[in-house]
Motif scaffolding. Structure first.
Motif, PDB file in Angstrom:
ATOM      1  N   ARG A  61       0.828  -1.208   0.000  1.00 17.34           N
ATOM      2  CA  ARG A  61       0.000   0.000   0.000  1.00 17.34           C
ATOM      3  C   ARG A  61       0.864   1.261   0.000  1.00 17.34           C
ATOM      4  NH1 ARG A  61      -2.272  -4.227   1.651  1.00 17.34           N
ATOM      5  NH2 ARG A  61      -4.494  -4.585   1.421  1.00 17.34           N
ATOM      6  N   LEU A  62       1.907   1.249   0.807  1.00 17.05           N
ATOM      7  CA  LEU A  62       2.755   2.438   0.901  1.00 17.05           C
ATOM      8  C   LEU A  62       3.663   2.597  -0.318  1.00 17.05           C
ATOM      9  CD1 LEU A  62       3.584   2.542   4.706  1.00 17.05           C
ATOM     10  CD2 LEU A  62       1.873   3.832   3.417  1.00 17.05           C
ATOM     11  N   GLN A  63       3.694   1.604  -1.182  1.00 20.03           N
ATOM     12  CA  GLN A  63       4.415   1.751  -2.449  1.00 20.03           C
ATOM     13  C   GLN A  63       3.571   2.477  -3.487  1.00 20.03           C
ATOM     14  OE1 GLN A  63       5.728  -2.211  -3.501  1.00 20.03           O
ATOM     15  NE2 GLN A  63       7.254  -2.246  -1.868  1.00 20.03           N
ATOM     16  N   ASN A  64       2.299   2.706  -3.175  1.00 18.99           N
ATOM     17  CA  ASN A  64       1.387   3.399  -4.089  1.00 18.99           C
ATOM     18  C   ASN A  64       1.535   4.914  -3.887  1.00 18.99           C
ATOM     19  OD1 ASN A  64      -0.764   4.582  -5.416  1.00 18.99           O
ATOM     20  ND2 ASN A  64      -2.340   3.362  -4.425  1.00 18.99           N
ATOM     21  N   PRO A  65       2.133   5.629  -4.838  1.00 22.53           N
ATOM     22  CA  PRO A  65       2.340   7.070  -4.657  1.00 22.53           C
ATOM     23  C   PRO A  65       1.051   7.885  -4.649  1.00 22.53           C
ATOM     24  CG  PRO A  65       2.949   6.408  -6.877  1.00 22.53           C
ATOM     25  CD  PRO A  65       2.635   5.146  -6.119  1.00 22.53           C
ATOM     26  N   GLU A  66      -0.055   7.282  -5.056  1.00 19.64           N
ATOM     27  CA  GLU A  66      -1.329   8.002  -5.094  1.00 19.64           C
ATOM     28  C   GLU A  66      -2.148   7.825  -3.809  1.00 19.64           C
ATOM     29  OE1 GLU A  66      -3.412   8.281  -8.892  1.00 19.64           O
ATOM     30  OE2 GLU A  66      -2.040   6.707  -9.577  1.00 19.64           O
ATOM     31  N   LEU A  67      -1.569   7.177  -2.804  1.00 13.02           N
ATOM     32  CA  LEU A  67      -2.252   6.938  -1.544  1.00 13.02           C
ATOM     33  C   LEU A  67      -1.807   7.957  -0.505  1.00 13.02           C
ATOM     34  CD1 LEU A  67      -4.158   5.010   0.028  1.00 13.02           C
ATOM     35  CD2 LEU A  67      -2.097   3.751   0.700  1.00 13.02           C
ATOM     36  N   SER A  68      -2.769   8.593   0.157  1.00  7.93           N
ATOM     37  CA  SER A  68      -2.465   9.530   1.233  1.00  7.93           C
ATOM     38  C   SER A  68      -3.648   9.583   2.190  1.00  7.93           C
ATOM     39  CB  SER A  68      -2.168  10.930   0.676  1.00  7.93           C
ATOM     40  OG  SER A  68      -3.318  11.465   0.053  1.00  7.93           O
ATOM     41  N   CYS A  69      -3.452  10.288   3.284  1.00 10.65           N
ATOM     42  CA  CYS A  69      -4.500  10.415   4.282  1.00 10.65           C
ATOM     43  C   CYS A  69      -4.446  11.806   4.893  1.00 10.65           C
ATOM     44  CB  CYS A  69      -4.305   9.360   5.375  1.00 10.65           C
ATOM     45  SG  CYS A  69      -5.580   9.390   6.649  1.00 10.65           S
ATOM     46  N   VAL A  70      -5.626  12.359   5.132  1.00  6.78           N
ATOM     47  CA  VAL A  70      -5.758  13.645   5.803  1.00  6.78           C
ATOM     48  C   VAL A  70      -6.652  13.428   7.009  1.00  6.78           C
ATOM     49  CG1 VAL A  70      -6.654  15.995   5.593  1.00  6.78           C
ATOM     50  CG2 VAL A  70      -5.545  14.905   3.623  1.00  6.78           C
ATOM     51  N   ILE A  71      -6.191  13.851   8.173  1.00  6.58           N
ATOM     52  CA  ILE A  71      -7.037  13.811   9.361  1.00  6.58           C
ATOM     53  C   ILE A  71      -7.743  15.156   9.453  1.00  6.58           C
ATOM     54  CG2 ILE A  71      -7.119  13.710  11.873  1.00  6.58           C
ATOM     55  CD1 ILE A  71      -4.857  11.703  11.802  1.00  6.58           C
ATOM     56  N   GLU A  72      -9.065  15.105   9.416  1.00  2.80           N
ATOM     57  CA  GLU A  72      -9.849  16.335   9.451  1.00  2.80           C
ATOM     58  C   GLU A  72     -10.169  16.768  10.875  1.00  2.80           C
ATOM     59  OE1 GLU A  72     -13.150  15.932   6.768  1.00  2.80           O
ATOM     60  OE2 GLU A  72     -11.795  15.882   5.053  1.00  2.80           O
ATOM     61  N   THR A  73     -10.399  15.815  11.760  1.00  5.95           N
ATOM     62  CA  THR A  73     -10.748  16.113  13.143  1.00  5.95           C
ATOM     63  C   THR A  73     -10.170  15.023  14.030  1.00  5.95           C
ATOM     64  OG1 THR A  73     -12.861  17.015  12.398  1.00  5.95           O
ATOM     65  CG2 THR A  73     -12.679  16.538  14.725  1.00  5.95           C
ATOM     66  N   THR A  74      -9.668  15.419  15.201  1.00  6.69           N
ATOM     67  CA  THR A  74      -9.258  14.429  16.195  1.00  6.69           C
ATOM     68  C   THR A  74      -9.871  14.786  17.537  1.00  6.69           C
ATOM     69  OG1 THR A  74      -7.231  15.638  16.728  1.00  6.69           O
ATOM     70  CG2 THR A  74      -7.033  13.850  15.141  1.00  6.69           C
ATOM     71  N   VAL A  75     -10.162  13.758  18.303  1.00  8.39           N
ATOM     72  CA  VAL A  75     -10.652  13.921  19.664  1.00  8.39           C
ATOM     73  C   VAL A  75      -9.802  13.022  20.545  1.00  8.39           C
ATOM     74  CG1 VAL A  75     -12.620  13.635  21.212  1.00  8.39           C
ATOM     75  CG2 VAL A  75     -12.999  14.371  18.855  1.00  8.39           C
ATOM     76  N   LEU A  76      -9.318  13.577  21.654  1.00 12.16           N
ATOM     77  CA  LEU A  76      -8.535  12.810  22.612  1.00 12.16           C
ATOM     78  C   LEU A  76      -9.431  12.462  23.795  1.00 12.16           C
ATOM     79  CD1 LEU A  76      -5.750  11.744  23.587  1.00 12.16           C
ATOM     80  CD2 LEU A  76      -5.410  14.000  24.631  1.00 12.16           C
ATOM     81  N   PHE A  77      -9.513  11.179  24.120  1.00 15.51           N
ATOM     82  CA  PHE A  77     -10.250  10.713  25.296  1.00 15.51           C
ATOM     83  C   PHE A  77      -9.226  10.265  26.321  1.00 15.51           C
ATOM     84  CE2 PHE A  77     -13.386  10.145  21.932  1.00 15.51           C
ATOM     85  CZ  PHE A  77     -14.504  10.729  22.504  1.00 15.51           C
ATOM     86  N   GLY A  78      -9.208  10.918  27.466  1.00 18.62           N
ATOM     87  CA  GLY A  78      -8.204  10.603  28.469  1.00 18.62           C
ATOM     88  C   GLY A  78      -6.823  10.933  27.925  1.00 18.62           C
ATOM     89  N   THR A  79      -5.874  10.077  28.205  1.00 15.06           N
ATOM     90  CA  THR A  79      -4.514  10.310  27.706  1.00 15.06           C
ATOM     91  C   THR A  79      -4.104   9.334  26.625  1.00 15.06           C
ATOM     92  OG1 THR A  79      -3.594   8.906  29.458  1.00 15.06           O
ATOM     93  CG2 THR A  79      -3.722  11.294  29.898  1.00 15.06           C
ATOM     94  N   ARG A  80      -4.936   8.289  26.365  1.00 15.81           N
ATOM     95  CA  ARG A  80      -4.481   7.272  25.420  1.00 15.81           C
ATOM     96  C   ARG A  80      -5.355   7.033  24.211  1.00 15.81           C
ATOM     97  NH1 ARG A  80      -4.822   1.691  28.907  1.00 15.81           N
ATOM     98  NH2 ARG A  80      -5.389   0.906  26.873  1.00 15.81           N
ATOM     99  N   TRP A  81      -6.598   7.466  24.212  1.00 15.58           N
ATOM    100  CA  TRP A  81      -7.481   7.170  23.079  1.00 15.58           C
ATOM    101  C   TRP A  81      -7.611   8.367  22.162  1.00 15.58           C
ATOM    102  CZ3 TRP A  81      -9.290   2.661  21.446  1.00 15.58           C
ATOM    103  CH2 TRP A  81      -9.239   1.581  22.326  1.00 15.58           C
TER     104      TRP A  81
END
Length: 116
Positions: A61-81
């Motif tokens: 998968r990581l050999q595919n130059p057309e693959l990427s990811c964007v994180i639009e929103t993150t939420v932290l629950f406690g210190t680990r999730w």
């Protein structure tokens, strides 16, 4: 990304390091963000368990130059999730994904992906 070592890295920093490695197509750095016995679900029919399986699953998968990811929103629950709303982009087509990450000791111990 900070220069902190993995054990001192926050859950959000760990998930960002994983995203950065994914988008850089850096397999070694990507695998290093996961615990040796980490479990990833929702990306294959069966859970992907352990560093060797994670490497084998993500290498092509990581050999595919057309693959990427964007994180639009993150939420932290406690210190680990961390819950992230992502757009995984392959050849210009985006797939919305909700990802959960359980980060222990600066590495991801469990991850689960739910694709829209």
């Amino acid at each position: 990304m900070t220069d902190r070592t993995a054990p001192d890295r926050s859950a959000l920093d760990t998930v960002q390091a994983q995203l950065d490695a994914f988008n850089a197509h850096d397999l070694d750095a990507f695998v290093a963000t996961y615990a040796p016995d980490a479990v990833i679900t929702g990306v294959a029919a069966e859970p992907v368990v352990g560093s060797a399986a994670i490497r084998a699953f993500y290498e092509p998968r990581l050999q595919n130059p057309e693959l990427s990811c964007v994180i639009e929103t993150t939420v932290l629950f406690g210190t680990r999730w961390v819950v992230a709303q992502e757009q995984v982009i392959n050849a210009g087509t985006a797939t919305e994904t909700i990802a959960t990450f359980d980060v222990v000791g600066g590495v991801i111990s469990r991850a689960s992906m739910l694709k829209a």
